[in-house]
Scaffold this motif. Structure first.
Motif, PDB file in Angstrom:
ATOM      1  N   ILE A 198       2.525   4.406  -1.329  1.00 34.17           N
ATOM      2  CA  ILE A 198       2.566   5.277  -2.508  1.00 34.17           C
ATOM      3  C   ILE A 198       3.988   5.793  -2.621  1.00 34.17           C
ATOM      4  O   ILE A 198       4.473   6.516  -1.741  1.00 34.17           O
TER       5      ILE A 198
ATOM      6  N   GLY B 179       0.784  -1.227   0.000  1.00 33.54           N
ATOM      7  CA  GLY B 179       0.000   0.000   0.000  1.00 33.54           C
ATOM      8  C   GLY B 179       0.817   1.278   0.000  1.00 33.54           C
ATOM      9  O   GLY B 179       0.250   2.375   0.043  1.00 33.54           O
TER      10      GLY B 179
ATOM     11  N   LYS C 273      -3.998   2.303  -6.460  1.00 39.37           N
ATOM     12  CA  LYS C 273      -3.645   1.701  -5.171  1.00 39.37           C
ATOM     13  C   LYS C 273      -4.616   2.151  -4.083  1.00 39.37           C
ATOM     14  O   LYS C 273      -5.100   1.339  -3.283  1.00 39.37           O
ATOM     15  N   ILE C 274      -4.897   3.434  -4.057  1.00 44.96           N
ATOM     16  CA  ILE C 274      -5.792   3.987  -3.026  1.00 44.96           C
ATOM     17  C   ILE C 274      -7.196   3.409  -3.178  1.00 44.96           C
ATOM     18  O   ILE C 274      -7.851   3.065  -2.197  1.00 44.96           O
TER      19      ILE C 274
ATOM     20  N   THR D 112      -3.382   2.359   2.398  1.00 44.72           N
ATOM     21  CA  THR D 112      -2.346   3.002   1.586  1.00 44.72           C
ATOM     22  C   THR D 112      -1.744   4.172   2.364  1.00 44.72           C
ATOM     23  O   THR D 112      -2.400   4.775   3.212  1.00 44.72           O
TER      24      THR D 112
END
Length: 310
Positions: free
Chosen positions: A216, A214, A228-229, A238
């Motif tokens: 970034i 998670g 991803k979020i 994340t």
């Protein structure tokens, strides 16, 4: 409407299996519901029943919660004595061995939230969102000894909205699965549907995502970060690492959207009072964030209270 005389065993645990259970109980005789044991939840580790158990009890259905399925002759004998015609699996969370799936006359069918053979394994919906897919779907398949490997009975496509996150997408796919199941079962039970083998050479496999997945990273594109979020909230979550005096602090990103603005470099900055994160080819607006040890904040609240971190 009069129910079918077909006797059915339902295997399910998670909340998103509930629509399938509800749909089946309206049309079939669900003779028992098999779900996982109650588990400790939260900081206080309160023993909590799974959502399918709660729904089954509400529907006044018999519930079984075996710790294990393999090498459990007493449980297998109990299922055998039910003389079920078919079994259905939806988000149960355990592999079902042959001594169980061979019991019903019509076998056991599985509701799987992808278009098999793509995205076998534990995280098919998250994987589709992470990869930026525009479409995924749901498959009804016949169980066999390998994970998500069985012959396909039916399938339906699901258009993935590009502006919503996992929970909403997942709920939509499982609702579609419940609808497909009720459409498929009548024809399957009378032999009108011929199962077709999967093209195993085209199979792809998903994994159970962990916290590290998670993160970034500054090298992510805006699209990768945004996906991803969308895919990994609420679990495993994340985050973006902020470094102050060489020490990292984790900023959880709970909700975000793509922005058209661009900013040089990478890191947090402000756009018209809103919080943004600059990445490789653009940036994302951070709508809800949470610093380690803090409470969730809107992007605007974070900008107002943590200008030193921008």
């Amino acid at each position: 409407m009069q129910k079918s005389s077909i006797k059915l065993i339902f295997f399910g645990t998670a909340d998103f299996a509930v629509p399938a259970l509800e749909a089946l109980t309206k049309e079939y005789d669900v003779v028992t519901v098999v779900t996982q044991p109650d588990k400790p939840v939260g900081r206080k580790q309160v023993l909590t029943p799974p959502p399918v158990k709660l729904k089954a009890e509400n529907l006044k259905l018999k519930v079984l919660q075996p710790e294990k399925l393999r090498s459990n002759p007493e449980f297998v004998e109990g299922l055998k004595n039910l003389n079920a015609d078919i079994g259905i699996v939806a988000a149960y969370g355990k592999l079902i061995p042959p001594e169980i799936f061979n019991l019903p006359e019509h076998g056991i069918l599985v509701v799987h939230p992808s278009l098999l053979p793509k995205y076998r394994g534990p995280s098919p919906v998250q994987a589709a969102i992470l990869n930026g897919d525009e479409k995924t779907g749901v498959t009804i398949m016949k169980i066999d000894e390998e994970m998500d490997h069985g012959d396909i009975i039916s399938s339906a496509k699901y258009q993935i909205p590009d502006d919503v996150s996992f929970n909403e997408i997942n709920n939509g796919i499982w609702q579609l699965g419940a609808e497909l199941l009720t459409k498929t079962l009548p024809d399957y039970l009378v032999g009108k549907i011929k199962a077709r083998a999967q093209d195993h050479s085209q199979a792809t496999f998903t994994k159970k995502f962990i916290t590290a997945d998670g993160e970034i990273k500054p090298g992510d594109t805006a699209e990768i970060a945004y996906n991803k979020i969308r895919a990994l909230n609420p679990e495993p979550g994340t985050y973006f690492l902020i470094y102050t005096n060489g020490k990292p602090t984790r900023l959880k990103i709970l909700a975000a959207k793509l922005a058209h603005d661009k900013n040089s470099g990478s890191g947090l900055f402000e756009i018209n009072g809103q919080l943004a994160l600059s990445l490789q080819n653009g940036c994302i607006l951070l709508e809800t964030v949470q610093l380690e040890g803090g409470r969730p904040l809107s992007g605007a609240e974070f900008v107002h209270g943590h200008r030193n971190l921008l």
